[in-house]
Write an enzyme that holds these catalytic residues in place. Structure first.
Site, PDB file in Angstrom:
ATOM      1  N   HIS A 299       0.954  -0.931   0.230  1.00 45.55           N
ATOM      2  CA  HIS A 299      -0.163   0.037   0.148  1.00 45.55           C
ATOM      3  C   HIS A 299       0.723   1.197  -0.076  1.00 45.55           C
ATOM      4  O   HIS A 299       1.207   1.754   0.685  1.00 45.55           O
ATOM      5  CB  HIS A 299      -1.074   0.341   1.227  1.00 45.55           C
ATOM      6  CG  HIS A 299      -1.991   0.920   1.099  1.00 45.55           C
ATOM      7  ND1 HIS A 299      -1.565   1.987   1.087  1.00 45.55           N
ATOM      8  CD2 HIS A 299      -3.558   1.137   1.412  1.00 45.55           C
ATOM      9  CE1 HIS A 299      -2.774   2.549   1.397  1.00 45.55           C
ATOM     10  NE2 HIS A 299      -3.483   2.463   1.558  1.00 45.55           N
ATOM     11  N   HIS A 342       0.395   2.298  11.618  1.00 44.42           N
ATOM     12  CA  HIS A 342       0.519   3.547  11.847  1.00 44.42           C
ATOM     13  C   HIS A 342       1.002   4.131  12.656  1.00 44.42           C
ATOM     14  O   HIS A 342       0.101   4.923  13.569  1.00 44.42           O
ATOM     15  CB  HIS A 342       0.186   4.607  10.416  1.00 44.42           C
ATOM     16  CG  HIS A 342       1.382   4.649   9.445  1.00 44.42           C
ATOM     17  ND1 HIS A 342       1.324   6.333   9.100  1.00 44.42           N
ATOM     18  CD2 HIS A 342       2.340   5.686   9.680  1.00 44.42           C
ATOM     19  CE1 HIS A 342       2.034   6.992   8.729  1.00 44.42           C
ATOM     20  NE2 HIS A 342       3.230   6.815   9.233  1.00 44.42           N
ATOM     21  N   GLU A 348      -3.264  14.288  12.303  1.00 39.93           N
ATOM     22  CA  GLU A 348      -3.580  13.872  11.206  1.00 39.93           C
ATOM     23  C   GLU A 348      -5.573  14.225  11.758  1.00 39.93           C
ATOM     24  O   GLU A 348      -6.101  13.334  12.443  1.00 39.93           O
ATOM     25  CB  GLU A 348      -3.847  12.349  10.855  1.00 39.93           C
ATOM     26  CG  GLU A 348      -2.291  11.814  10.499  1.00 39.93           C
ATOM     27  CD  GLU A 348      -2.368  10.574   9.918  1.00 39.93           C
ATOM     28  OE1 GLU A 348      -3.339   9.931  10.549  1.00 39.93           O
ATOM     29  OE2 GLU A 348      -1.533  10.118   9.134  1.00 39.93           O
ATOM     30  N   TYR A 357     -15.304   4.258   5.750  1.00 41.75           N
ATOM     31  CA  TYR A 357     -14.133   4.395   5.306  1.00 41.75           C
ATOM     32  C   TYR A 357     -13.745   2.972   5.653  1.00 41.75           C
ATOM     33  O   TYR A 357     -14.103   2.376   6.797  1.00 41.75           O
ATOM     34  CB  TYR A 357     -13.743   5.256   6.169  1.00 41.75           C
ATOM     35  CG  TYR A 357     -11.666   5.060   6.999  1.00 41.75           C
ATOM     36  CD1 TYR A 357     -11.357   5.582   5.191  1.00 41.75           C
ATOM     37  CD2 TYR A 357     -11.090   4.726   7.519  1.00 41.75           C
ATOM     38  CE1 TYR A 357      -9.913   5.948   5.107  1.00 41.75           C
ATOM     39  CE2 TYR A 357     -10.081   5.508   7.922  1.00 41.75           C
ATOM     40  CZ  TYR A 357      -9.535   6.016   5.813  1.00 41.75           C
ATOM     41  OH  TYR A 357      -7.588   5.688   6.482  1.00 41.75           O
ATOM     42  N   HIS A 372      -5.976  12.463  15.129  1.00 36.76           N
ATOM     43  CA  HIS A 372      -4.916  11.189  15.808  1.00 36.76           C
ATOM     44  C   HIS A 372      -3.371  12.468  15.705  1.00 36.76           C
ATOM     45  O   HIS A 372      -3.032  12.674  14.611  1.00 36.76           O
ATOM     46  CB  HIS A 372      -4.464  10.063  14.687  1.00 36.76           C
ATOM     47  CG  HIS A 372      -5.555   8.811  14.239  1.00 36.76           C
ATOM     48  ND1 HIS A 372      -5.739   7.716  13.151  1.00 36.76           N
ATOM     49  CD2 HIS A 372      -7.539   9.085  15.542  1.00 36.76           C
ATOM     50  CE1 HIS A 372      -6.952   7.482  13.965  1.00 36.76           C
ATOM     51  NE2 HIS A 372      -7.413   8.092  14.976  1.00 36.76           N
ATOM     52  N   HIS A 378      -2.125   4.152  15.101  1.00 40.88           N
ATOM     53  CA  HIS A 378      -3.547   4.225  14.661  1.00 40.88           C
ATOM     54  C   HIS A 378      -4.020   3.084  13.872  1.00 40.88           C
ATOM     55  O   HIS A 378      -2.426   2.988  13.007  1.00 40.88           O
ATOM     56  CB  HIS A 378      -4.290   5.468  13.630  1.00 40.88           C
ATOM     57  CG  HIS A 378      -3.354   6.295  13.095  1.00 40.88           C
ATOM     58  ND1 HIS A 378      -1.901   6.914  13.489  1.00 40.88           N
ATOM     59  CD2 HIS A 378      -3.228   6.237  12.066  1.00 40.88           C
ATOM     60  CE1 HIS A 378      -1.835   7.565  12.763  1.00 40.88           C
ATOM     61  NE2 HIS A 378      -2.471   7.092  11.617  1.00 40.88           N
TER      62      HIS A 378
END
Length: 441
Positions: A299, A342, A348, A357, A372, A378
């Site tokens: 990703h 991450h 963010e 989502y 976050h 997260h």
């Protein structure tokens, strides 16, 4: 000054024309001959208008980042009475000192229903932000919920530019430079200092606002992507000149160094008959974003979803990025396809415009949002992790949601009203508590 009804505003919005191209030198005249040619400030401007420059950058900034427009208006902006302090309502501005930056992951439900007669400006509610508005650094996250159009009043923000993200209900934005319509799935960008009025296209309107105190938003560099991709400049629409020649009392509200100031004009300040330049509002349809992704494995970092960026003094480290998770195909082989777990030096704030989502199975709803802060761990919740870990990896279209992110280099401090809000979700950490041990030695 009369304000359009929702039906009238809708008809106006449907008939709007635009000039295309982000960062272009646009020009427009509502009356033929109103725009002078060959010079910016002739001795006598056409049609008895006043020539006035609106600068969104210092005179000596490089050409590529110099933003200014010449306006040809019925009365100059200087013709106004003194401003006096007004109630700030629920609007807050950096530096945020009501509370301390919080390392915990936070998530809010949508704003509650507002009282009847709440217009867009009265419906603004500040969630948090960072920086110092007097130093032109940082940003703020606001939400809005309105059920009435702004009547006989106009707003301008001297503190920063406003990126408006409708989530429910469309907006008709009457600006000094012309009219824009922004519906859910589109965003509107109002430059610093440009006056505007918000009329509702529907019975109510709800959404998000990023107030950028720093350098104006620009398109990100594409690097190895090449010449094309992400947000294309041609898809940004600038307004055509449209003016109000209205006599009568109009309240003009100015946000200056964090406080609201008000003055009552004897005419509408939205009286620009012609203009040319690069300091202009835009509207952009997020569905036109050209998504870049992997066609092999893994990703890519979410920076590939950046629509607009406000650069800081450190290359590659933005004061604020605007990122959109638009419909896209996932085809990665042997790849965990949702956003990965991450921890990040950036902070963010994420909101949801429509649908769901792909990293959160529940609790993250349109009109709500999550924060976050930097280095807060997260990632996907347990249900999403279990499903994605066991999924058959065939080509998959993600087309049932439209999420976005305001990402910033500094921690976001929540306002006192956000930290104590009834719609702040309790137990947000629980979405990760079900992640079980799978280690096998």
């Amino acid at each position: 000054m009369t304000t359009s009804t929702g039906e009238q505003a809708g008809k106006i919005a449907e008939g709007l024309g635009y000039s295309r191209g982000f960062g272009n030198e646009h020009s427009s005249e509502a009356v033929p001959g109103a725009l002078p040619h060959g010079r910016n400030a002739p001795q006598r401007a056409p049609l008895g208008l006043y020539a006035e420059q609106l600068s969104g950058s210092a005179f000596t900034e490089p050409r590529a980042t110099n933003h200014r427009s010449w306006l040809y208006r019925i009365r100059p902006s200087a013709a106004h009475p003194p401003f006096t302090r007004a109630d700030n309502g629920r609007i807050r501005t950096a530096p945020f000192s009501e509370s301390v930056p919080d390392p915990n992951r936070l998530r809010w439900n949508p704003l509650p229903e507002p009282p009847a007669g709440t217009d867009w400006l009265a419906g603004l509610w500040t969630l948090g932000g960072n920086g110092d508005v007097t130093q032109r650094t940082g940003m703020a996250v606001h939400l809005y919920h309105a059920n009435s159009s702004m009547e006989s009043r106009v707003f301008s923000d001297a503190d920063g530019e406003l990126l408006i993200v409708p989530e429910r209900g469309g907006l008709l934005l009457r600006t000094e430079l012309g009219l824009l319509a922004a519906r859910p799935g589109e965003v509107a960008l109002i430059p610093r200092g440009v006056r505007f009025r918000v009329e509702l296209l529907d019975a109510s309107a709800r959404g998000y606002v990023c107030e950028n105190y720093g350098r104006p938003f620009e398109l990100p560099e594409l690097g190895p992507i090449g010449a094309n991709g992400l947000a294309n400049a041609r898809d940004f629409r600038a307004p055509l000149a449209a003016y109000e020649d209205v006599e009568g009392p109009v309240e003009v509200v100015n946000k200056f160094c964090g406080n609201l100031w008000t003055a009552t004009y004897d005419h509408s300040p939205l009286d620009v008959v012609a203009w040319h330049g690069s300091h202009t509002p835009y509207v952009y349809d997020l569905h036109t974003f050209n998504v870049i992704g992997s066609i092999s494995y893994d990703h890519p970092d979410p920076s590939i979803f950046t629509v607009l960026t406000s650069p800081s003094d450190t290359p590659g480290l933005a004061g604020v990025d605007f990122v959109v998770f638009a419909p896209r195909w996932l085809v990665g082989e042997d790849t965990f396809r949702p956003p990965y777990f991450h921890r990040n030096v950036m902070s963010e704030y994420m909101g949801l415009i429509e649908g769901a989502y792909d990293a959160k199975a529940e609790g993250f709803v349109p009109g709500g949002g999550s924060l976050h802060n930097m280095m807060s761990a997260h990632g996907p919740d347990r249900e999403t992790f279990d499903r994605a870990s066991a999924a058959e990896l065939k080509p998959q279209k993600i087309d049932d949601g439209l999420a976005f992110m305001f990402e910033t280099r500094w921690p976001v401090t929540a306002t006192g009203q956000a930290a104590a809000a009834d719609h702040l979700q309790q137990g947000y950490d629980d979405v990760w508590q079900g992640l079980q041990r799978h280690f096998r030695s």
